[in-house]
Design a protein around this motif. Structure first.
Motif, short mmCIF file in Angstrom:
data_model
loop_
_atom_site.label_atom_id
_atom_site.label_comp_id
_atom_site.label_asym_id
_atom_site.label_seq_id
_atom_site.Cartn_x
_atom_site.Cartn_y
_atom_site.Cartn_z
N GLN A 1 0.86 -1.19 0.00
CA GLN A 1 0.00 0.00 0.00
C GLN A 1 0.89 1.24 0.00
O GLN A 1 1.29 1.73 1.06
N ASP A 2 1.15 1.76 -1.18
CA ASP A 2 2.03 2.92 -1.27
C ASP A 2 1.52 4.10 -0.45
O ASP A 2 2.30 4.90 0.05
N PHE A 3 0.20 4.16 -0.30
CA PHE A 3 -0.37 5.27 0.47
C PHE A 3 0.07 5.20 1.93
O PHE A 3 0.39 6.23 2.54
N MET A 4 0.09 4.01 2.50
CA MET A 4 0.54 3.85 3.89
C MET A 4 2.00 4.27 4.04
O MET A 4 2.38 4.91 5.01
N HIS B 1 3.51 6.41 2.12
CA HIS B 1 3.54 7.86 1.93
C HIS B 1 3.19 8.59 3.23
O HIS B 1 3.71 9.67 3.52
N LEU B 2 2.30 8.01 4.02
CA LEU B 2 1.92 8.62 5.30
C LEU B 2 2.95 8.33 6.38
O LEU B 2 3.02 9.04 7.39
#
Lengths: 147, 147, 147, 147
Positions: free
Chosen positions: B21-24, B26-27
């Protein structure tokens, strides 16, 4: 429904507050439309915003929906009140991997303390529009908070 | 309530999917606890995660709550099923600016098609724990989706 | 979390207000447990409460959940404040046709204006307990409303 | 969005199912409009439907909203599928004590397993219309359930 702004500089205030949301900058979100009780926020597809299947993460979709709803509410607040999200519910209608995600926040019922807003998110791809998400938000006006 | 994993390699599978999950990433979120039907995700305070008053953006808080609930569900899925969030509702109980945000996702009712989970988010600061958010999530198991 | 009642006669006040809810009487609901921040409401199966398959109608289930959450909140309010439900979300976990439905309302976060509560509904049948529904509620305290 | 009914006798089927909801009869609710993906249900003010301040109980308001959303979904289902509410969220926008409450259920996204619908409830009084509630619903189609 009365959608008259109570703060003469509502426009500048919303834009400045949005610009101060470091999280929106981190996502790459842009405020693309602003009217009393109505705010649109756009997000361009980047790998950093995806979940494990390459779709926009529900968290990214919800984040721009939340900011769109919140700023739609703030646009109607008096000068010395800030906005906080109290709660929201969102239905993810379709997985989204379009080049652009557009969240449309609209006030459903303005109020002194509580404002109810909705947000619809669309995936835009070369003229095609897919309904990606729909949500309902409760925003609280907080006195003495600079926004 | 039966919380037995149906996939012998559920542990690896959840960890790999989270890592994808690239979003995780990124966060800056980390998966810090994993058990059948239970996943904890941690987020350290960074300016990139804040809204205009310096608190964690509701979108950041919701994002780790969503991933914690989703992976709690996925931990119980059979081998060839992926997870998608169908909808969720979250109440933001307290503004959060603690050094660490911890989302605890727990399955409330496992199911073949629909799994219901809850997530509670806490702000952690030097031994103190503040209840920041609580939410309810509907997760869908999707066949033929690699997770 | 401070669950001290602010009204010395909170107990009588909640019981009187519940007795004044004609809708609860119409459904046949009973207040069976009352403590600060905690209210249980019971509903016995009757044909008048069912949907087309003979299960409790989601509306009946939600109604006692809503009243249980609302009165859990009211039990903590000051003397001259009444309670209104601002919004709620409920997940129906299992179809319910047990002889008794029990809704347990509990305050999650008390507040001067907004109180967040949860409610869980269980179907009870001869010692067996099925988790029928779980919900999250936002209650508003309204000044000058007799409750 | 495809709103074509898959069951040639969808109209009769929805009306018969509504008539079989003893709970709707108990409340005095009437199905006043029916089209593919759209159902309106009306409730006349009666003391039996009120909470402690004389307004419609949130449970009564939600109940007709739920049935309107559920039958809007059922109108699009294939012949051998029944409908169950999986979850919903509702915002109560204004206290309602008008002579008539009208719930308008509309399908937002039809699906084989999950259908998302919204419902808006209005209080009607001599030509005036007040927006009383707005909600989002997830409906599940269940095979082998007669509806």
């Amino acid at each position: 429904m009365d959608l008259s702004p109570r703060d003469p500089v509502w426009n500048t205030r919303v834009r400045n507050s949005f610009a101060a949301q470091d999280f929106m900058t981190h996502l790459g979100a842009e405020l693309v439309h602003l009217a009393p009780g109505a705010v649109d926020i756009e997000l361009k597809m980047r790998r950093e915003l995806t979940q494990q299947h390459g779709f926009f993460h529900a968290g990214a979709t919800s984040s721009i929906a939340d900011s769109a709803a919140g700023y739609a509410a703030l646009s109607l607040f008096a000068a010395d009140f800030g906005v906080l999200t109290s709660e929201y519910k969102i239905n993810l209608l379709n997985p989204a991997n379009q080049p652009v995600l557009l969240a449309r926040g609209r006030v459903v019922k303005p109020g002194k303390t509580l404002t109810i807003a909705k947000a619809d998110v669309y995936g835009l791809d070369d003229g095609l529009q897919v309904h990606v998400a729909t949500g309902l938000f409760t925003l609280v006006s907080v006195s003495g908070v600079k926004d």
